[in-house]
Design an enzyme around this catalytic site. Structure first.
Site, PDB file in Angstrom:
ATOM      1  N   VAL A  68       0.866  -1.181   0.000  1.00 57.13           N
ATOM      2  CA  VAL A  68       0.000   0.000   0.000  1.00 57.13           C
ATOM      3  C   VAL A  68       0.899   1.225   0.000  1.00 57.13           C
ATOM      4  O   VAL A  68       2.095   1.134   0.273  1.00 57.13           O
ATOM      5  CB  VAL A  68      -0.953   0.035   1.218  1.00 57.13           C
ATOM      6  CG1 VAL A  68      -1.964  -1.096   1.152  1.00 57.13           C
ATOM      7  CG2 VAL A  68      -0.169  -0.002   2.523  1.00 57.13           C
ATOM      8  N   SER A  69       0.304   2.381  -0.292  1.00 52.05           N
ATOM      9  CA  SER A  69       1.108   3.589  -0.462  1.00 52.05           C
ATOM     10  C   SER A  69       1.375   4.349   0.825  1.00 52.05           C
ATOM     11  O   SER A  69       2.395   5.023   0.945  1.00 52.05           O
ATOM     12  CB  SER A  69       0.428   4.532  -1.471  1.00 52.05           C
ATOM     13  OG  SER A  69       0.450   3.975  -2.761  1.00 52.05           O
ATOM     14  N   SER A  70       0.449   4.277   1.796  1.00 55.16           N
ATOM     15  CA  SER A  70       0.597   5.131   2.973  1.00 55.16           C
ATOM     16  C   SER A  70       0.195   4.404   4.248  1.00 55.16           C
ATOM     17  O   SER A  70      -0.440   3.346   4.214  1.00 55.16           O
ATOM     18  CB  SER A  70      -0.264   6.390   2.819  1.00 55.16           C
ATOM     19  OG  SER A  70      -1.639   6.052   2.865  1.00 55.16           O
ATOM     20  N   GLN A  73      -3.381   3.307   4.996  1.00 57.98           N
ATOM     21  CA  GLN A  73      -3.941   2.131   4.324  1.00 57.98           C
ATOM     22  C   GLN A  73      -3.457   0.820   4.943  1.00 57.98           C
ATOM     23  O   GLN A  73      -3.505  -0.225   4.302  1.00 57.98           O
ATOM     24  CB  GLN A  73      -3.564   2.164   2.839  1.00 57.98           C
ATOM     25  CG  GLN A  73      -4.138   3.357   2.092  1.00 57.98           C
ATOM     26  CD  GLN A  73      -3.584   3.453   0.681  1.00 57.98           C
ATOM     27  OE1 GLN A  73      -2.375   3.466   0.479  1.00 57.98           O
ATOM     28  NE2 GLN A  73      -4.470   3.505  -0.290  1.00 57.98           N
TER      29      GLN A  73
END
Length: 208
Positions: A68-70, A73
């Protein structure tokens, strides 16, 4: 079956004469190993690679990759891992999960780097992901091409678009804007800074 055989056994296996094997050696077409006593030994794995690939695949591991990006999340990351684990267990595979937290716009992620190193080192025989963009937003096809060249099976559980696509794409765009903002900041241009702030604000509104 002994993997290394004498020149006579190699000639018999290939259906050619010993003279032919010696000629191939001079021409560099089929070069054998040599023992300390100077005897030729031919590697059957080179003569019949398809026979030995199965044995090699048994020793190569299955890796399930999630990303996931961040930090926001993390719940989605856990869901990805659970889906991957359940699928691999149902297939009866021995596996390990590699998870990353970072943008899909670059290769600078610890887990992805380790994954690529293991693929290149022939330590992975199967790669499992929920969506292809979990590897990279742009460039996943390159990783898949490397997998194909290294005889790594790629399993993508969902061929459709990821449900978090819009959210992550917005975050990736914001990351790009942040990088350009840092580069343009030194110019002390209020016009440039205002333009970037306006674009960033528009992206944030669109993703909210």
């Amino acid at each position: 079956m002994d993997r290394f055989v004498s020149i006579g056994e190699a000639a018999q296996a290939l259906g050619v004469s010993i003279t032919t094997l010696r000629r191939w050696e001079r021409e560099g077409k089929l070069v054998p190993e040599h023992t300390s006593g100077g005897h030729r030994r031919y590697d059957l794995a080179k003569l019949y690679p398809e026979r030995f690939r199965v044995a090699a695949d048994v020793t190569r591991k299955t890796v399930a990759y999630a990303r996931v990006s961040s930090h926001d999340q993390k719940d989605d990351l856990e869901r990805q891992k659970q889906v991957l684990e359940l699928y691999c267990v149902r297939q009866g595979w021995t596996f390990e999960v590699v998870a990353d937290l970072g943008s899909g716009m670059n290769y600078h992620k610890k887990g992805l780097k380790r994954l690529l190193n293991d693929i290149l080192a022939d330590r992975i025989g199967r790669l499992v992901v929920t969506h292809k963009d979990r590897l990279l937003r742009f460039g996943a096809e390159l990783v898949f091409a490397i997998c194909e060249a290294k005889h790594v099976e790629v399993v993508i559980l969902n061929q459709g678009e990821d449900t978090t696509f819009e959210e992550e794409l917005a975050q990736d765009v914001l990351e790009i804007i942040t990088v350009f903002s840092a580069r343009l900041y030194g110019s002390r241009s209020r016009k440039n800074q205002k333009l970037l702030d306006d674009v960033k604000h528009a992206v944030e509104e669109a993703s909210s």
